[in-house]
Design a protein around this motif. Structure first.
Motif, PDB file in Angstrom:
ATOM      1  N   SER A   1       0.835  -1.201   0.000  1.00 24.32           N
ATOM      2  CA  SER A   1       0.000   0.000   0.000  1.00 24.32           C
ATOM      3  C   SER A   1       0.863   1.241   0.000  1.00 24.32           C
ATOM      4  N   ARG A   2       0.286   2.301  -0.526  1.00 19.10           N
ATOM      5  CA  ARG A   2       0.979   3.580  -0.539  1.00 19.10           C
ATOM      6  C   ARG A   2       0.535   4.383   0.658  1.00 19.10           C
ATOM      7  N   GLY A   3       1.485   4.895   1.423  1.00 16.46           N
ATOM      8  CA  GLY A   3       1.146   5.693   2.589  1.00 16.46           C
ATOM      9  C   GLY A   3       0.921   7.141   2.210  1.00 16.46           C
ATOM     10  N   LEU A   4       0.022   7.798   2.904  1.00 22.15           N
ATOM     11  CA  LEU A   4      -0.178   9.225   2.740  1.00 22.15           C
ATOM     12  C   LEU A   4       0.624   9.915   3.824  1.00 22.15           C
ATOM     13  N   ALA A   5       1.334  10.936   3.474  1.00 24.01           N
ATOM     14  CA  ALA A   5       2.138  11.648   4.461  1.00 24.01           C
ATOM     15  C   ALA A   5       1.237  12.306   5.488  1.00 24.01           C
ATOM     16  N   LYS A   6       1.690  12.322   6.724  1.00 27.09           N
ATOM     17  CA  LYS A   6       0.942  12.979   7.791  1.00 27.09           C
ATOM     18  C   LYS A   6       0.960  14.478   7.525  1.00 27.09           C
ATOM     19  N   PRO A   7      -0.210  15.136   7.560  1.00 29.86           N
ATOM     20  CA  PRO A   7      -0.240  16.582   7.355  1.00 29.86           C
ATOM     21  C   PRO A   7       0.660  17.294   8.372  1.00 29.86           C
ATOM     22  N   LYS A   8       1.322  18.371   7.918  1.00 32.32           N
ATOM     23  CA  LYS A   8       2.292  19.066   8.756  1.00 32.32           C
ATOM     24  C   LYS A   8       1.657  19.975   9.796  1.00 32.32           C
TER      25      LYS A   8
ATOM     26  N   VAL B   1     -14.960   6.388   5.257  1.00 32.45           N
ATOM     27  CA  VAL B   1     -15.426   6.519   6.630  1.00 32.45           C
ATOM     28  C   VAL B   1     -14.303   6.936   7.558  1.00 32.45           C
ATOM     29  N   GLU B   2     -13.151   6.317   7.458  1.00 33.33           N
ATOM     30  CA  GLU B   2     -12.057   6.673   8.349  1.00 33.33           C
ATOM     31  C   GLU B   2     -10.722   6.329   7.722  1.00 33.33           C
ATOM     32  N   TRP B   3      -9.680   6.966   8.213  1.00 40.27           N
ATOM     33  CA  TRP B   3      -8.328   6.624   7.803  1.00 40.27           C
ATOM     34  C   TRP B   3      -7.808   5.568   8.749  1.00 40.27           C
ATOM     35  N   ILE B   4      -6.897   4.758   8.256  1.00 42.38           N
ATOM     36  CA  ILE B   4      -6.311   3.710   9.072  1.00 42.38           C
ATOM     37  C   ILE B   4      -4.925   4.184   9.503  1.00 42.38           C
ATOM     38  N   PRO B   5      -4.686   4.336  10.824  1.00 48.61           N
ATOM     39  CA  PRO B   5      -3.369   4.795  11.246  1.00 48.61           C
ATOM     40  C   PRO B   5      -2.319   3.722  10.986  1.00 48.61           C
ATOM     41  N   LEU B   6      -1.152   4.148  10.545  1.00 54.49           N
ATOM     42  CA  LEU B   6      -0.037   3.250  10.286  1.00 54.49           C
ATOM     43  C   LEU B   6       1.135   3.719  11.125  1.00 54.49           C
ATOM     44  N   VAL B   7       1.600   2.888  12.013  1.00 54.16           N
ATOM     45  CA  VAL B   7       2.731   3.261  12.847  1.00 54.16           C
ATOM     46  C   VAL B   7       3.937   2.507  12.330  1.00 54.16           C
ATOM     47  N   SER B   8       4.952   3.234  11.938  1.00 52.72           N
ATOM     48  CA  SER B   8       6.185   2.602  11.505  1.00 52.72           C
ATOM     49  C   SER B   8       7.304   3.085  12.415  1.00 52.72           C
ATOM     50  N   SER B   9       8.460   2.492  12.273  1.00 52.66           N
ATOM     51  CA  SER B   9       9.577   2.873  13.133  1.00 52.66           C
ATOM     52  C   SER B   9      10.043   4.293  12.853  1.00 52.66           C
ATOM     53  N   SER B  10       9.799   4.786  11.638  1.00 54.20           N
ATOM     54  CA  SER B  10      10.322   6.100  11.283  1.00 54.20           C
ATOM     55  C   SER B  10       9.314   7.235  11.417  1.00 54.20           C
TER      56      SER B  10
ATOM     57  N   TYR C   1      -0.704   7.926   7.500  1.00 57.75           N
ATOM     58  CA  TYR C   1      -2.019   7.357   7.287  1.00 57.75           C
ATOM     59  C   TYR C   1      -2.032   6.699   5.914  1.00 57.75           C
ATOM     60  N   ILE C   2      -2.735   5.598   5.821  1.00 60.69           N
ATOM     61  CA  ILE C   2      -2.836   4.905   4.548  1.00 60.69           C
ATOM     62  C   ILE C   2      -4.294   4.700   4.195  1.00 60.69           C
ATOM     63  N   ARG C   3      -4.551   4.573   2.935  1.00 57.47           N
ATOM     64  CA  ARG C   3      -5.864   4.150   2.475  1.00 57.47           C
ATOM     65  C   ARG C   3      -5.722   2.716   2.009  1.00 57.47           C
ATOM     66  N   SER C   4      -6.799   1.989   2.061  1.00 57.16           N
ATOM     67  CA  SER C   4      -6.764   0.612   1.593  1.00 57.16           C
ATOM     68  C   SER C   4      -6.486   0.581   0.100  1.00 57.16           C
ATOM     69  N   MET C   5      -5.673  -0.382  -0.294  1.00 54.36           N
ATOM     70  CA  MET C   5      -5.389  -0.573  -1.709  1.00 54.36           C
ATOM     71  C   MET C   5      -6.660  -1.110  -2.375  1.00 54.36           C
ATOM     72  N   LYS C   6      -6.954  -0.644  -3.555  1.00 52.55           N
ATOM     73  CA  LYS C   6      -8.141  -1.088  -4.276  1.00 52.55           C
ATOM     74  C   LYS C   6      -7.853  -2.434  -4.941  1.00 52.55           C
ATOM     75  N   ILE C   7      -8.799  -3.341  -4.814  1.00 51.99           N
ATOM     76  CA  ILE C   7      -8.682  -4.660  -5.421  1.00 51.99           C
ATOM     77  C   ILE C   7      -9.910  -4.868  -6.291  1.00 51.99           C
ATOM     78  N   LYS C   8      -9.695  -5.222  -7.536  1.00 52.60           N
ATOM     79  CA  LYS C   8     -10.816  -5.459  -8.449  1.00 52.60           C
ATOM     80  C   LYS C   8     -11.472  -6.776  -8.076  1.00 52.60           C
ATOM     81  N   THR C   9     -12.803  -6.744  -8.014  1.00 47.84           N
ATOM     82  CA  THR C   9     -13.555  -7.941  -7.667  1.00 47.84           C
ATOM     83  C   THR C   9     -14.835  -7.966  -8.484  1.00 47.84           C
ATOM     84  N   SER C  10     -15.481  -9.077  -8.480  1.00 54.11           N
ATOM     85  CA  SER C  10     -16.738  -9.228  -9.210  1.00 54.11           C
ATOM     86  C   SER C  10     -17.826  -9.602  -8.208  1.00 54.11           C
ATOM     87  N   VAL C  11     -18.965  -8.916  -8.296  1.00 59.47           N
ATOM     88  CA  VAL C  11     -20.081  -9.172  -7.401  1.00 59.47           C
ATOM     89  C   VAL C  11     -21.332  -9.339  -8.257  1.00 59.47           C
TER      90      VAL C  11
END
Length: 119
Positions: free
Chosen positions: A2-9, A27-36, A40-50
């Motif tokens: 996934s691609r992370g979004l930079a935390k707003p300054k 609805v909400e952002w998912i917090p991502l805690v890394s060592s550095s 915040y990240i958004r979920s990666m889009k996955i193509k599906t069939s319904v």
């Protein structure tokens, strides 16, 4: 991956980013805690069939003026329903805690009421 979004300054930038996300139907952002850093990240889009019934697709199409496409509608609907399920789980947990303490809480309430003067 996934691609992370930079935390707003700044707090203003953070609030603006949150408003943009809400406006996009997320609805909400998912917090991502890394060592550095914290980001915040958004979920990666996955193509599906319904497979949906014709009536349901017609009902979705009536509300497409508020969404980019059916996928955006269904994603918003799923996020809303998942948030409701999570809220229901939290409420059930709270109710369980209250029920475990019901005897003590009722006893306290009756004690307080016994001091009440009725004119």
């Amino acid at each position: 991956m996934s691609r992370g979004l930079a935390k707003p300054k700044s707090a203003v930038a953070h609030k603006t980013a949150q408003e943009q996300v809400r406006g996009a139907g997320i609805v909400e952002w998912i917090p991502l805690v890394s060592s550095s850093r914290l980001g915040y990240i958004r979920s990666m889009k996955i193509k599906t069939s319904v497979t949906l019934s014709e009536e349901l697709v017609s009902a979705i199409d009536r509300y497409l003026d508020r969404f980019k496409n059916r996928s955006a509608f269904l994603e918003a609907a799923a996020r809303t329903y998942i948030a409701k399920l999570a809220r229901d789980e939290r409420n059930a947990g709270d109710l369980e805690i209250i029920n475990r303490q019901a005897a003590r809480l009722n006893s306290e309430a009756f004690d307080v009421l016994s001091y009440q003067v009725i004119p």
